[in-house]
Structure formats: C-alpha cells, structure tokens
Design a protein around this motif. Structure first.
Motif, PDB file in Angstrom:
ATOM      1  N   CYS A   2       0.856  -1.186   0.000  1.00  0.00           N
ATOM      2  CA  CYS A   2       0.000   0.000   0.000  1.00  0.00           C
ATOM      3  C   CYS A   2       0.894   1.239   0.000  1.00  0.00           C
ATOM      4  N   HIS A  33      -3.379  -0.608  -4.512  1.00  0.00           N
ATOM      5  CA  HIS A  33      -4.382  -1.668  -4.466  1.00  0.00           C
ATOM      6  C   HIS A  33      -5.764  -1.047  -4.633  1.00  0.00           C
TER       7      HIS A  33
ATOM      8  N   HIS B  43      -6.743  -4.111   8.618  1.00  0.00           N
ATOM      9  CA  HIS B  43      -6.946  -4.022   7.171  1.00  0.00           C
ATOM     10  C   HIS B  43      -5.860  -3.205   6.488  1.00  0.00           C
ATOM     11  N   HIS B  44      -5.841  -3.312   5.164  1.00  0.00           N
ATOM     12  CA  HIS B  44      -4.832  -2.593   4.385  1.00  0.00           C
ATOM     13  C   HIS B  44      -5.340  -1.200   4.015  1.00  0.00           C
ATOM     14  N   CYS B 125      -0.360  -6.334   4.263  1.00  0.00           N
ATOM     15  CA  CYS B 125       0.174  -5.190   3.537  1.00  0.00           C
ATOM     16  C   CYS B 125       0.512  -4.061   4.526  1.00  0.00           C
ATOM     17  N   SER B 126      -0.070  -2.866   4.389  1.00  0.00           N
ATOM     18  CA  SER B 126       0.226  -1.824   5.386  1.00  0.00           C
ATOM     19  C   SER B 126      -0.246  -2.282   6.772  1.00  0.00           C
ATOM     20  N   GLY B 149       3.971  -7.247   5.213  1.00  0.00           N
ATOM     21  CA  GLY B 149       3.964  -5.844   5.615  1.00  0.00           C
ATOM     22  C   GLY B 149       5.190  -5.125   5.046  1.00  0.00           C
ATOM     23  N   GLY B 220       0.511  -9.943  -1.572  1.00  0.00           N
ATOM     24  CA  GLY B 220      -0.922 -10.177  -1.358  1.00  0.00           C
ATOM     25  C   GLY B 220      -1.443 -11.456  -1.987  1.00  0.00           C
TER      26      GLY B 220
END
Lengths: 93, 251
Positions: A2, A33, B43-44, B125-126, B149, B220
């Motif tokens: 992200c 994304h 969540h991302h 992810c983030s 991450g 992902g």
C-alpha cells in the motif's frame, strides 16, 4: 505494498455520481491496491470538490494499460475536438 | 448419526478505540462455550473491504474470536470505499491512532465471556506493518502475524512523517510476542532484502519468530479476487498461520 502517494490535479468542471451532478475542483490520482477492480494495483482517480469538503466522489479504478490508453484518447479527443471547434480561417480575398 | 455441530455468528459491533472514540468493527465468533483465543485483523490501506470481513469468519470457523476494526471510522459516515478514499487523500491515518484502535479491539475480545484471554494481531500489507508495530508497542499482545507488511524497514528517512514517524524495525527490541511472517519472493515491498534484514534483526535480538518465504508468489497472494492469488502458497500460508496461533495462543 500500500502506498500513500496521491497526485492532485486542480480541475474545473462537473462529474455525475449517484446523487446526480456535482461541481468538482480536484482529481486525486494514485496507483495502488484497488477497492473493487480485480487487479493487484490499479490507477485510481477520485473526482471531488474540495471546496465543498471533498466527502463525495466520483471514482474509477482501471488497469495501468487502460490508464495509458485513456490518456492517449483524452489527448486525441482534445486535439481533434479543438481543431473541429476552432474558428474557420478567414478566406483570403 | 453423530455429526459435529459447527456454527458461528458474524456481525458489526462497536468498540472503543484510540482516545476512547467509539468505532465500528466486524466481529465473528464460534457459537460454543469457549474459551476461545482471539485475533485482531488489521486491514490494508484501501480500507474495510469485503476481504477483510472474510478473515474473521475464517478464524471463527477454526475456533477463534476475531474482530476487524474499521480503522477509518472517524472519517465516516459513508461507504467504506469512499471513507478509505478520504483517508488516502489525507495521507493515511497516524500510527499512534492505529495502535490505540487495535488496543481497543484487543480489549473488546478479552472482555467477551467466551474469551480465553489470549489475543493475537494479524495484518496484511500496510496492516502487516501495523501488526509488527503493535507487537512492538503494546505489552500484552500474545502473537503477531505479519503478512507481507512493507516499510517495516525505511531506508529513505524522508518517507517518515508526523503520521508514520518511526520505522517499526527500530522498535524490534520491545517485541515480546512470537511473530510469524509470510512473504512472496517476487514482492518488491517488502523486498527479499528487507525480509532478510528484518529476520536478521529478530535473530540478533533473540526474538521468537518464524518466516516463510514463497517462490512464485508476489504481494498479497491470499487475495482470491486478484491476479496475485497463489492457491498453493496461500493454502500453505494459512496452515502455517493457524498452526502458529494454535501453538502460541494455547491456554
């Protein structure tokens, strides 16, 4: 991953969303994304009106290839459209 | 005939996050007497989407309480995707706020009568970066699951700002909980180099961890609705995560 990278374009115009037409003054453009498109990364554009708080948006999420094609077609439409709408040359007497 | 009975309940709930702000979350639990361990799902960047709500249901199916807090609830009301767009335009949410919200979600799970008291944090992810950060910042996390991450290591310090003032790697000495990391070897962020450097730090500091790196996978690779989905690697990854949590969250 992200990203938090957003390119901002100042605009003048309108966009139509679920609530009808709205004035817009900004496009937030990013490549990350997507929320909905079945892609790992998408070019997203959120058309908003920052002057009105920017809470409503008209959004697209498209593939990188689609975005490049769109850029080309925007420039092509501008070129041919501006030529068509240009004042006709005054015939030499 | 003797059929094993399976049932769960999944619903939106409210929880108290950072600054005691009241927010929304998605909570799934098995319909049994427990006690069950818990998992907070982070969540991302795009937000509180359908995928992130599938994860608590998966955990409930496997005998966990699981909650996915909407980390952007303060920017609502609105559809989660529109709310996510506002947060993106504002440069994301501050790490400190995320830590507070995850802390509140952990407290929500521990308050449930069917809770065993053990709680893990998991992020993608983030959110994987956030999970690592939360593991380093909160003293009562029982396990950490970091799924790809990125930016745990920040080489370019100009990327640090008021919202994300510190690279999580720098806080690793404070990590108390065991950590599992899942990574695709084709992922540019976190790159294999960053994964190796993170592992080296965990090893140097004597932390309990396990890293799983997957060939043929990028970023992902759990997301079934995206081209990066890799069924074999994702299935193995989920099995590794469940085995890790069953081991470290056992009563």
């Amino acid at each position: 991953m992200c990203s938090y990278i957003v390119e901002k374009a100042a605009l003048f115009g309108s966009a139509k969303g679920p609530k009808g037409w709205m004035q817009i003054d900004t496009a937030n453009v990013y490549f990350d994304h997507p929320y909905h498109a079945p892609l790992d990364h998408a070019l997203g554009i959120d058309f908003i009106c920052e002057a009105e708080g920017g809470r409503d948006r008209v959004a697209i999420e498209i593939s990188a290839e689609s975005a490049r094609e769109l850029v080309k077609k925007i420039l092509a439409a501008l070129a041919s459209g501006e030529a068509a709408h240009a004042a006709p040359a005054v015939a030499a007497k | 005939m003797n059929f094993p009975y399976q049932a769960m309940l999944a619903e939106t709930v409210t929880f108290h996050g950072h600054n005691n702000d009241l927010g929304e979350a998605y909570y799934a639990r098995p319909l049994g007497a427990g006690p069950y361990p818990g998992v907070v799902i982070i969540h991302h960047m795009p937000g509180w989407d359908e995928w992130i709500k599938e994860v608590p249901r998966k955990f409930a199916h496997h005998g966990f309480l699981s909650i996915a807090p909407h980390l952007y609830f303060r920017e609502g009301p609105g559809d989660p995707d529109d709310v996510g767009a506002r947060v993106r335009a504002a440069g994301g949410v501050p790490d400190e706020q995320v830590i507070g919200d995850v802390n509140g979600a952990m407290a929500f799970l521990r308050r449930q009568p069917i809770s065993s008291g053990k709680v893990a944090v998991m992020g993608f992810c983030s959110g994987g970066r956030h999970a690592y950060l939360v593991g380093c910042r909160l003293p009562d996390v029982d396990a950490v699951v970091d799924c790809w991450g990125g930016n745990v290591i920040v080489d370019d310090k100009s990327l640090l700002n008021d919202k994300r003032p510190q690279a999580p790697i720098e806080l690793t000495e404070h990590l108390r909980a065991p950590l599992i990391g899942l990574f695709g070897n084709d992922d540019p962020n976190p790159s294999p180099d960053h994964v190796n450097r993170t592992e080296a730090m965990l090893k140097k500091l004597g932390k309990t961890y396990e890293f799983h790196r997957y060939d043929g996978a990028g970023h992902g690779f759990f997301a079934v609705n995206r081209p990066n989905y890799r069924p074999e690697q994702a299935t193995d990854g989920w099995n590794k995560v469940l085995a890790f949590l069953n081991k470290h969250l056992a009563a």
